[in-house]
Structure formats: structure tokens, C-alpha cells
Design a protein around this motif. Structure first.
Motif, mmCIF file in Angstrom:
data_model
loop_
_atom_site.group_PDB
_atom_site.id
_atom_site.type_symbol
_atom_site.label_atom_id
_atom_site.label_comp_id
_atom_site.label_asym_id
_atom_site.label_seq_id
_atom_site.Cartn_x
_atom_site.Cartn_y
_atom_site.Cartn_z
ATOM 1 N N ASP A 4 7.984 -4.612 -9.850
ATOM 2 C CA ASP A 4 8.901 -3.481 -9.743
ATOM 3 C C ASP A 4 8.216 -2.414 -8.906
ATOM 4 O O ASP A 4 7.062 -2.062 -9.165
ATOM 5 C CB ASP A 4 9.228 -2.903 -11.123
ATOM 6 C CG ASP A 4 10.055 -3.844 -11.977
ATOM 7 O OD1 ASP A 4 10.592 -4.828 -11.439
ATOM 8 O OD2 ASP A 4 10.173 -3.598 -13.185
ATOM 9 N N LEU A 5 8.932 -1.904 -7.924
ATOM 10 C CA LEU A 5 8.339 -0.893 -7.060
ATOM 11 C C LEU A 5 9.401 -0.007 -6.432
ATOM 12 O O LEU A 5 10.595 -0.296 -6.496
ATOM 13 C CB LEU A 5 7.468 -1.548 -5.985
ATOM 14 C CG LEU A 5 8.062 -2.670 -5.127
ATOM 15 C CD1 LEU A 5 8.921 -2.142 -3.998
ATOM 16 C CD2 LEU A 5 6.949 -3.517 -4.553
ATOM 17 N N ILE A 6 8.915 1.075 -5.848
ATOM 18 C CA ILE A 6 9.772 1.964 -5.063
ATOM 19 C C ILE A 6 9.229 1.902 -3.634
ATOM 20 O O ILE A 6 8.138 2.395 -3.360
ATOM 21 C CB ILE A 6 9.742 3.407 -5.595
ATOM 22 C CG1 ILE A 6 10.210 3.444 -7.049
ATOM 23 C CG2 ILE A 6 10.605 4.315 -4.717
ATOM 24 C CD1 ILE A 6 10.037 4.804 -7.721
ATOM 25 N N PRO A 7 9.971 1.246 -2.724
ATOM 26 C CA PRO A 7 9.463 1.089 -1.367
ATOM 27 C C PRO A 7 9.630 2.361 -0.533
ATOM 28 O O PRO A 7 10.541 3.156 -0.757
ATOM 29 C CB PRO A 7 10.319 -0.040 -0.799
ATOM 30 C CG PRO A 7 11.601 0.042 -1.548
ATOM 31 C CD PRO A 7 11.251 0.572 -2.920
ATOM 32 N N ARG A 8 8.739 2.498 0.422
ATOM 33 C CA ARG A 8 8.782 3.619 1.363
ATOM 34 C C ARG A 8 9.408 3.125 2.663
ATOM 35 O O ARG A 8 9.174 1.990 3.089
ATOM 36 C CB ARG A 8 7.363 4.117 1.615
ATOM 37 C CG ARG A 8 7.322 5.329 2.495
ATOM 38 C CD ARG A 8 5.919 5.838 2.583
ATOM 39 N NE ARG A 8 5.873 6.978 3.486
ATOM 40 C CZ ARG A 8 4.805 7.675 3.707
ATOM 41 N NH1 ARG A 8 3.678 7.388 3.094
ATOM 42 N NH2 ARG A 8 4.843 8.684 4.533
ATOM 43 N N ARG B 71 0.831 -1.214 0.000
ATOM 44 C CA ARG B 71 0.000 0.000 0.000
ATOM 45 C C ARG B 71 0.861 1.258 0.000
ATOM 46 O O ARG B 71 0.535 2.247 -0.645
ATOM 47 C CB ARG B 71 -0.933 -0.007 1.220
ATOM 48 C CG ARG B 71 -1.866 1.193 1.292
ATOM 49 C CD ARG B 71 -2.809 1.140 2.494
ATOM 50 N NE ARG B 71 -2.221 0.686 3.747
ATOM 51 C CZ ARG B 71 -1.413 1.419 4.525
ATOM 52 N NH1 ARG B 71 -1.093 2.645 4.174
ATOM 53 N NH2 ARG B 71 -0.930 0.924 5.645
ATOM 54 N N THR B 72 1.987 1.223 0.709
ATOM 55 C CA THR B 72 2.834 2.416 0.808
ATOM 56 C C THR B 72 3.896 2.501 -0.288
ATOM 57 O O THR B 72 4.502 3.548 -0.466
ATOM 58 C CB THR B 72 3.527 2.486 2.188
ATOM 59 O OG1 THR B 72 4.358 1.337 2.353
ATOM 60 C CG2 THR B 72 2.509 2.577 3.308
ATOM 61 N N SER B 73 4.116 1.414 -1.009
ATOM 62 C CA SER B 73 5.107 1.413 -2.097
ATOM 63 C C SER B 73 4.484 1.950 -3.371
ATOM 64 O O SER B 73 3.278 1.839 -3.586
ATOM 65 C CB SER B 73 5.615 -0.007 -2.355
ATOM 66 O OG SER B 73 6.318 -0.507 -1.250
ATOM 67 N N GLN B 74 5.313 2.504 -4.219
ATOM 68 C CA GLN B 74 4.869 2.956 -5.536
ATOM 69 C C GLN B 74 5.147 1.823 -6.520
ATOM 70 O O GLN B 74 6.301 1.577 -6.884
ATOM 71 C CB GLN B 74 5.611 4.219 -5.947
ATOM 72 C CG GLN B 74 5.198 4.743 -7.296
ATOM 73 C CD GLN B 74 6.038 5.954 -7.711
ATOM 74 O OE1 GLN B 74 6.790 6.516 -6.935
ATOM 75 N NE2 GLN B 74 5.902 6.324 -8.962
#
Length: 130
Positions: free
Chosen positions: A101-105, A76-79
Motif C-alpha cells: 500500500d502506498l501513495i505514489p508521487r 523511493r518517491t512514494s509514501q
């Protein structure tokens, strides 16, 4: 002499023409993190990621039964850039794999397998994004 004649002369002479590089290989690559799902554990555990840094996650089910990678707060918090995790979960049938593939927070997130009794059998962990 025209540019076309110079180019033709260079080719005939065996010269190498060097053009500016604009290829994709020059782009920095995302780090790949491979996560194994097996009976009844995740490897590695904990999973360490860098906050704000794009990552290519490869999830591999190495067992003979279905497992899932359930981390709703993490997803939910990752892009998410490619792939999906409906309801914060990625389900893998036996022997299957998936990528996302994601950008984690930054944060610490719980991870578990939601298949019956799998969490009790040890299939739980955490994702640490610093």
C-alpha cells in the motif's frame, strides 16, 4: 419512563433500534491495482496511477520462475503505508504474490525485472503517475 425501560419495551415490541454508524465500511476504500509478472512481461504496461491517491498494489507472479518488480525511483518517491520494497525491488518466487500500500508521487518511472536477461527479453516498462 427511563431510557432502559423504553429500550426494553422497543426490543420486546420487535422494533429496530438504529444507532449512528461508525463502522469501517463507511471509510472510502483504496483502489486496487493488480500487476501480473510473467515470462517475460508485466501486465498492464504501462501502469497508470493517480498521484497523491493511496493505492493497494497486488503483484502476482504467474510464471514458473522467479521474477521481480524493480522500480527504485518509484518506491523511493512514494509514501509506503504497508508492505516493503527493499532497495526498490519486490522479488516473487514462482507462483507467489505480494501486496504493498502506498501513495505514489507524480512522475514517470522505469520498471524492470532484474533477473538475468529478463529485461533484454522484454520484461521492462514504466509506471505513469499523473
Amino acid at each position: 419512563m427511563s431510557a432502559l425501560r423504553l429500550l426494553s419495551a422497543a426490543i420486546l415490541a420487535g422494533a429496530t433500534l438504529v444507532l449512528p454508524a461508525h463502522d469501517v465500511a463507511a471509510q472510502p476504500t483504496k483502489p486496487t491495482v493488480t500487476i501480473t509478472l510473467a515470462s517475460h512481461y508485466f501486465q498492464p504496461n504501462p501502469i497508470y496511477l493517480a498521484g497523491g491517491v493511496p493505492v493497494h498494489l497486488v503483484l502476482q507472479n504467474k510464471s514458473g520462475k522467479t521474477h521481480d518488480f524493480t522500480a527504485p525511483d518509484f518506491f523511493r518517491t512514494s509514501q509506503i503505508q504497508a508492505g516493503s520494497a527493499p532497495d526498490g525491488k519486490i522479488t516473487l518466487e514462482k507462483g507467489r504474490s505480494a501486496t504493498i500500500d502506498l501513495i505514489p508521487r507524480r512522475g514517470t518511472y522505469r520498471l524492470h525485472c532484474s533477473q538475468p536477461l529478463h529485461t533484454m527479453l522484454g520484461m521492462a516498462g514504466k509506471i505513469v503517475v499523473s
